[in-house]
Design a protein around this motif. Structure first.
Motif: not given
Lengths: 454, 429
Positions: B384-395
């Protein structure tokens, strides 16, 4: 340079030997009288500093075009290279350029591999990366295969490509023959038993098809959409006719493609089925599009037997074949709009149970070959992420400027879908379910479920 | 077995054409015990690989994989090449080339920080490569010992700094006291204040701060903790002490201070003496101008000035730190990474496999053709593992969710969470 161009160029050089165009003869006189002509030893330096192929052709008219080409910037910047060589460093194949002129590069490759092995036991060179260039090595028992790409493809994809090329060689020669030749003489020149330009075309076609055909990465095939009942009745006829054949037909395929050839019986080795020996494939084009392939284990009087079988099939399957002929000419396929989701731009569905896939036609914004090729690359990158070694994924979502992409994988299927960039996660989630539902409903047409046996 | 350091070497490429002089070619090699024959093969292979790639691209060779090793390259200046090999015998644990490239880059940058870059050393030593070789040996012998197995662990986020963002009143107090310090002691060019291993204040450019951070948290503080433990609890009345400076102010002995070099590209721009003063859990780094190190009186004045003041500051920061720690306990598991100023922040909860290697893939490995994506969500197979990545330029922001959720519930979950994006310290130049 396209595959076709390179093969034409090779043909030229074969016919004319050191092939020199008439224009170069004038330049030849100029060059000999000019101080630019350098000795061979420091020539490489000069070559690397001059950029244009033509310029150097003028500088070193004594070299034939092939040599100049493999040292040129054009060769260096080719999008993709594939080299096949024997363990002794003898060239077997190069996608670009004449492999005879690549002896030094091939020797370097062998050198790198053997030094890496000598530093740590059982260590093999796998991959080198420089900027956006990726160099992947596959070391087999007798052959070394190298792919160099700047298309951003994953390592596993390039590995797959090289394994296909290797299998293609086995398909032509069988493993037994390869082993026998190299065990007797390790520096054997494999090109002696490959049919030169003809087999080079096989490899080049395979390599260029890899960039546009998702079948390879999905490890599955695509079927011509034919109504279930038509397919079944044709299947019965083929199975019936096949079992009457004295020498027993092992496999029968009807494929649809636009190549034209005469009837022939070809020895063919299936490396995953039996890499030691040949089967015999009877190829017969029923019309411009349809090709019937009958595969048998024995070649005794096969041509006659096969003709008889073909005749029976043509007679008894007249009705289904005429429908299939029609379909093969028209190539009907569904549009993405059939699913009824405005945000959906394209998708790719793989049925894992039957190892078959299908996808809608390319529509806007994927109308140009360039866009389509980019789309395939996008699918490839997501496919690689889904199949990360040691860490496979069940769901993938990427929201980007140009498209949002979602992929799901279960035991039954894999679905890859491209949405417009403003599509919400909720809509995408719902769409995936809708795609699967639609596909299930239409499945008998796009996927072959029941293959009759002989 | 976790991936571990196989070898680390520095060689001169291309300049030496004579194959026999391999010893002159190799400027540094670790481990020293390596067989001479193997050593020259290893260096030879690296050089051959670099040359081979030049046949197909103008871009520099970055890394090489074999079945059990991963080798990263960095050509630094004048064809001097730094190479590090990581051995990974365990097929289950992952090699993460992006991380190793960072480790190699920091190693080189740290060397430059303390000794100046290679061309600076050569210029000051009549282009004597054996002299450069001695500098490299002296530095890397001790530096490499700080690289433990955990350095090669994916989630140690090597090369990223942790900032502790104070609430505004405390921050203003720190800001004012740093300003006052600089104006009271005019030869102090720059200051940086740490609380444990988090940065509270920094006046250095973040690319230099990154190196100083690495040095303070990985070398200086662990070493000083060891000596403090040996000596027992410090005397109650004396809070502050010098970590770089005189150990005993009552005696008139001149301390040896490290000289640090601020480089701009390939040029050493300015050199400073590094003075480090610690009080309770806070550590203050000062870059001091001057041809010679400051005298004893200067150190006494600094101590008198800082002793009480910095301890009081440290106590207030500690209070905020404790209250903040309790607040955060209910938030989800996350990591923030800011590539622009090399800062990172993570939740207190530890991240385990396979989330760990998924994050590493998302951060280092997956380079999609369209680089400008804003969100990436993946679900691991069979869990049930979810990994979310949010990206805003270098962040970049990674969130790990382990509840049994479907995809549409994930989006609801993300909407409900209001994540603090303000994890980077605003650096005031």
């Amino acid at each position: 340079m396209s595959t076709q161009d390179s093969s034409e160029k090779k043909e030229n050089s074969v016919e004319h030997g050191a092939f020199v165009t008439t224009d170069s003869f004038n330049d030849l006189a100029d060059a000999y009288s000019s101080p630019k002509l350098l000795s061979v030893s420091n020539r490489n330096q000069e070559v690397s500093s001059s950029n244009s192929y033509d310029e150097r052709a003028q500088l070193y008219p004594e070299d034939d075009e092939d040599t100049l080409y493999v040292e040129s910037e054009e060769f260096k910047r080719e999008d993709k290279h594939v080299f096949v060589l024997s363990k002794a460093g003898k060239p077997v194949y190069s996608l670009h350029g004449n492999e005879d002129k690549l002896v030094t590069k091939m020797a370097t490759i062998i050198g790198l591999i053997s030094v890496a092995e000598s530093i740590r036991k059982k260590d093999t060179l796998k991959e080198i990366v420089a900027g956006n260039r990726k160099i992947v090595f596959v070391v087999k028992e007798y052959l070394v295969l190298v792919a160099i790409s700047s298309r951003g493809q994953s390592t596993s994809y390039l590995n797959l490509l090289l394994n296909y090329v290797h299998n293609q060689i086995l398909c032509l020669l069988t493993y037994t023959k390869l082993k026998w030749k190299f065990d007797n003489r390790s520096n054997f020149d494999l090109r002696n038993i490959l049919a030169g330009d003809n087999t080079d075309k096989f490899f080049s076609n395979l390599i260029s098809d890899f960039d546009i055909n998702p079948s390879y990465m999905l490890c599955s095939v695509r079927c011509l959409p034919v109504p279930d009942n038509i397919r079944n009745s044709l299947g019965k006829v083929i199975a019936n006719a096949g079992s009457k054949n004295i020498n027993k037909i092992a496999f029968a395929l009807l494929i649809c493609d636009n190549l034209l050839t005469t009837e022939s019986l070809v020895p063919i080795c299936f490396p995953h089925f039996d890499n030691a020996g040949y089967l015999f494939a009877f190829l017969s084009f029923l019309d411009a599009n349809l090709c019937l392939i009958l595969i048998t284990a024995s070649d005794e009087d096969q041509l006659l037997n096969m003709r008889e079988t073909k005749k029976q099939i043509l007679e008894k399957a007249h009705k289904p074949l005429s429908v299939i002929r029609q379909i093969a000419t028209e190539r009907p396929n569904y549009e993405v709009s059939a699913i009824g989701i405005p945000e959906l731009r394209h998708f790719m569905y793989k049925n894992r149970m039957s190892a078959q896939w299908h996808a809608p036609n390319f529509t806007s914004p994927f109308s140009t070959p360039d866009e389509q090729s980019k789309l395939i690359q996008l699918y490839e990158s997501v496919h690689a992420a889904m199949h990360t070694p040691g860490c496979p994924l069940m769901t993938f979502w990427k929201a980007a400027d140009r498209h949002n992409i979602m992929a799901t994988s279960t035991n039954e299927h894999e679905v890859y879908a491209i949405f417009s960039p403003l599509t919400s996660k909720a809509v995408a989630h719902y769409s995936m379910q809708k795609i699967i539902k639609w596909v299930k409903k239409e499945e008998t047409k796009y996927v072959i479920w029941n293959s009759p046996t002989f | 077995m976790e991936p571990k350091l196989g070898n680390f070497f520095i060689f001169r490429g291309k300049l030496i054409l004579d194959e026999d002089k391999t010893d002159d070619k190799i400027l540094y090699f670790h481990p020293k015990s390596e067989d001479v024959m193997i050593k020259s093969r290893i260096v030879g292979l690296s050089e051959a690989v670099i040359n081979f790639t030049e046949d197909f691209t103008d871009e520099p060779c970055q890394y090489l994989y074999t079945t059990t090793t991963c080798q990263v390259f960095q050509v630094v200046e004048d064809n001097i090449c730094f190479v590090m090999t990581v051995i990974n015998d365990n097929k289950k644990s992952k090699c993460c080339v992006g991380l190793y490239q960072t480790i190699l880059n920091i190693a080189y940058r740290t060397f430059c920080f303390f000794h100046g870059n290679c061309s600076y050393i050569l210029k000051n030593n009549n282009s004597d490569y054996s002299c450069l070789s001695k500098y490299l040996e002296c530095f890397f012998d001790s530096y490499l010992s700080t690289l433990s197995a955990s350095s090669f662990n994916l989630l140690n986020a090597e090369g990223y700094m942790k900032f502790f963002c104070l609430e505004k009143n405390n921050f203003m107090r720190v800001y004012c006291s740093m300003n006052r310090l600089s104006s009271s002691f005019s030869d102090i060019a720059c200051t940086a204040l740490f609380f444990n291993d988090e940065i509270v204040w920094s006046g250095l450019h973040h690319s230099d701060m990154r190196i100083l951070y690495y040095y303070v948290t990985k070398c200086l503080l662990p070493r000083s903790r060891e000596t403090t433990n040996e000596a027992g609890t410090p005397k109650i009345n004396q809070y502050g002490k010098f970590l770089h400076g005189p150990s005993d102010l009552s005696k008139d002995n001149k301390p040896t201070l490290p000289l640090v070099h601020i480089c701009n590209g390939n040029e050493v721009v300015k050199s400073y003496h590094l003075v480090v003063y610690a009080a309770l859990s806070s550590t203050l780094c000062m870059l001091v101008n001057g041809k010679t190190p400051p005298n004893e009186q200067w150190f006494r004045n600094i101590h008198d000035y800082l002793d009480v003041q910095q301890s009081a500051l440290a106590t207030d920061i500690y209070e905020e730190w404790i209250s903040r720690k309790q607040e955060n306990s209910s938030s989800p598991t996350y990591i923030y990474i800011n590539g622009a100023d090399f800062s990172s922040k993570r939740s207190n909860k530890s991240i385990v496999e396979p989330a760990c290697s998924l994050i590493a893939d998302m951060h280092y490995t997956w380079k999609f053709n369209e680089s400008d994506y804003s969100e990436l969500i993946v679900q691991h197979s069979h869990s049930d593992l979810w990994v979310v990545k949010r990206k805003d330029y270098d962040k970049e922001q990674f969130i790990v969710l382990t509840d049994s959720l479907n995809f549409s519930q994930i989006s609801d979950e993300l909407r409900n969470c209001n994540y603090d994006e303000n994890f980077s310290l605003q650096l005031w130049d």
